[in-house]
Design an enzyme around this catalytic site. Structure first.
Site, PDB file in Angstrom:
ATOM      1  CD1 TRP A 182      40.337  43.175  38.682  1.00  0.00           C
ATOM      2  CD2 TRP A 182      39.354  41.317  37.890  1.00  0.00           C
ATOM      3  NE1 TRP A 182      40.201  42.296  39.729  1.00  0.00           N
ATOM      4  CE2 TRP A 182      39.604  41.145  39.278  1.00  0.00           C
ATOM      5  CE3 TRP A 182      38.740  40.289  37.190  1.00  0.00           C
ATOM      6  CZ2 TRP A 182      39.259  39.978  39.958  1.00  0.00           C
ATOM      7  CZ3 TRP A 182      38.391  39.123  37.869  1.00  0.00           C
ATOM      8  CH2 TRP A 182      38.651  38.976  39.231  1.00  0.00           C
ATOM      9  CG  HIS A 183      38.960  38.535  33.575  1.00  0.00           C
ATOM     10  ND1 HIS A 183      37.861  39.337  33.740  1.00  0.00           N
ATOM     11  CD2 HIS A 183      38.628  37.334  34.109  1.00  0.00           C
ATOM     12  CE1 HIS A 183      36.901  38.636  34.342  1.00  0.00           C
ATOM     13  NE2 HIS A 183      37.339  37.436  34.573  1.00  0.00           N
ATOM     14  CG  ASP A 184      45.984  38.435  30.971  1.00  0.00           C
ATOM     15  OD1 ASP A 184      46.875  39.156  31.462  1.00  0.00           O
ATOM     16  OD2 ASP A 184      46.211  37.362  30.402  1.00  0.00           O
TER      17      ASP A 184
ATOM     18  CB  VAL B  13      35.005  42.920  33.136  1.00  0.00           C
ATOM     19  CG1 VAL B  13      35.069  41.401  33.027  1.00  0.00           C
ATOM     20  CG2 VAL B  13      33.950  43.328  34.156  1.00  0.00           C
TER      21      VAL B  13
END
Length: 560
Positions: free
Chosen positions: A446-448, A443
């Site tokens: 995936w976000h940054d 997570v």
């Protein structure tokens, strides 16, 4: 009663998502407790709400007032509004992009659904083939020449799964390894010249770049669909080879029962459905392409062939009304509470702890709304088109007391995706700590691509542990008189931790959070505020408990 029946779809969770409904299995609903709504205790809680909520808005209005000495520091970030002659705080870049392009997106939604219906009615084209053609056109319009980079990643992952399909473990590892690596590749080479790859490709560097030039930001959602297809294909191929599961279509020939969501996730489609054309059509499906919500490949294929009962005028109409209410709520907040501009300029000097906390509180609500509104527009678009995706936000951000439950309700379609493709394959609750570490690591990445976000993901797991252990320990005393109140005290602590963490990360930053904590715990008025705020949170949590208990009385168990 007529009024209640008319308003119910606008206020209940069942009105948001057809997947939320009472269980039809006998004994599936957990035991419930007697209602507390009419008790003396809760009548006192209602009085607290009547006093506390207006005071919260009053504090936010005071911090945003033209008479506030800090107003001149952030006035430059305000724009001309359209409500009551007031200015509007349109300084959040993410929501500004959506707000400024809302008419364009709405026009595209109407055009897409209208053209699709006309084409399907007047020609023999299937829904899947139309989605492929329109999806490719929209991909090029959105990202221009950069669409070639997206298609390259898609084809590489498709090739990996189909080449290694007889070796599922190797294929799975290879797909996940390359899939995650695309996030790093895009972060470092998103604008890498085509000419540097091959001199023959150098003319591409001067071609159209699309409406959305930062293609790499939106690729993250594309990656989820790409991985969904490949994981669904490998699972289906293994079952096809071993003949474990016949095609669901052969089952439906004997029964007209519509598959529920769980069955659709693992539906045994004919192996021919896992074609390159269907793969590209699914990944580039226009209504959900930009930001989701996420629907799995198996579910998408099933719904493209079978219209779900939820695709009806009443459900879509009420969902559209809720969408409009969300937009108007956001507009009212942005016209009266300039908390985003205040946060950007750190204009809270001499504000009270209560006012600073409300700046952060309404900031969190704006963050929730700025994500909810685009997701609901895209889901509404898909519903009109005949595809029912999971609702991403089924709880208001203010209706949360558990960090674990919060993540189940926030970006719910993503949570479902993570559970299906990461959490369960790695062991699920049998190995909760390690699977949670894997989930939040993905997570975060995936976000940054930032190390601090990876640490954030690990810290989330660390913060979840006390709640998990406390829940398991105190669950043995669930029938005692004091159990509900002890849980409420723990929930108040949870809320403080979650609020401070989010205020630090997304609203006030380090300076604002330090000032807030200093004023809260180092001044007499601040300590008084903490005590009153904690008491108010305790009341709010009790109401949250009863809301969930009321849902259980109707057979609804959301686990969030």
């Amino acid at each position: 009663m007529l009024l209640v029946s008319l308003l119910a779809p606008l206020i209940t969770s069942e009105g948001l998502d057809s997947r939320i409904k009472p269980s039809s299995k006998k004994g599936a609903s957990p035991p419930t407790k007697p209602s507390l709504w009419k008790t003396t205790e809760f009548k006192f809680y209602y009085l607290v709400f009547l006093v506390a909520v207006p005071l919260m808005f009053r504090a936010g209005l005071q911090a945003s007032s033209l008479d506030n000495p800090n107003y001149t520091r952030y006035e430059r970030l305000l724009s001309q509004g359209w409500l009551f002659g007031r200015k509007v705080d349109n300084s959040d870049s993410q929501y500004r992009f959506f707000r400024d392009n809302f008419v364009l997106l709405s026009t595209l939604m109407i055009a897409h659904t209208s053209i699709k219906r006309i084409m399907i009615y007047s020609t023999n084209i299937s829904k899947l083939r139309f989605d492929l053609i329109f999806g490719l056109i929209f991909l090029v319009a959105a990202h221009g020449v950069n669409s070639m980079r997206i298609l390259a990643h898609m084809l590489i992952l498709y090739t990996l799964s189909h080449t290694l399909k007889n070796h599922r473990k190797i294929a799975t590892i290879s797909i996940w390894a390359y899939g995650i690596s695309t996030l790093f590749i895009n972060d470092n080479f998103r604008s890498y010249p085509f000419g540097s790859v091959c001199s023959l490709l150098s003319p591409l560097d001067n071609w159209y770049r699309g409406i959305i030039q930062r293609w790499d930001v939106f690729f993250n959602f594309t990656l989820l669909r790409v991985l969904s297809y490949n994981m669904d294909f490998l699972e289906r191929w293994e079952n096809f080879q071993t003949k474990k599961s016949p095609s669901y279509e052969s089952k439906e020939a004997k029964s007209a029962i519509m598959l529920d969501e769980r069955a659709r996730l693992t539906a045994a489609h004919p192996i021919q459905d896992y074609s390159l054309m269907n793969y590209i059509g699914y990944v580039t499906y226009t209504p959900l392409f930009i930001a989701g919500p996420i629907i799995t490949f198996n579910d998408y294929i099933y719904q493209s062939k079978h219209m779900l009962p939820s695709i009806n005028f009443k459900f879509i109409f009420y969902y559209a009304v809720r969408f409009v209410i969300a937009i108007l709520s956001m507009e009212f907040i942005l016209h009266f509470l300039y908390v985003v501009a205040i946060s950007k300029t750190k204009a809270w000097e001499n504000d009270t702890p209560f006012q600073i906390s409300m700046i952060g509180f309404f900031n969190l609500n704006i963050i929730w709304l700025k994500l909810l509104i685009p997701w609901r527009l895209f889901r509404l678009w898909a519903l009109i088109d005949g595809i029912d995706t999971p609702e991403n936000m089924i709880r208001c951000v203010d209706n949360n007391y558990s960090a674990l439950a919060f993540w189940r309700a926030w970006h719910r379609s993503y949570n479902k995706w993570v559970v299906r493709y990461i959490y369960i394959p790695l062991g699920g609750s049998k190995n909760r700590i390690l699977t949670s570490l894997a989930v939040f690591s993905f997570v975060a990445i995936w976000h940054d691509i930032q190390l601090k976000l990876l640490f954030w993901g690990w810290l989330i797991v660390l913060f979840l542990l006390p709640e998990i252990f406390a829940t398991q320990f105190f669950s043995h005393y669930s029938n005692t008189i004091w159990y509900r109140h002890v849980c409420a005290i723990g929930a108040v602590f949870n809320i403080w931790v979650m609020m401070i963490a989010n205020l630090f990360g997304f609203c006030l930053g380090s300076d604002g959070t330090k000032k807030l904590l200093g004023d809260m715990f180092c001044t007499v008025s601040g300590v008084g505020f903490v005590i009153l705020a904690s008491a108010s949170l305790f009341v709010g949590v009790q109401v949250m408990f009863e809301v969930r208990e009321e849902e259980k009385r109707h057979g609804i168990v959301l686990k969030c």
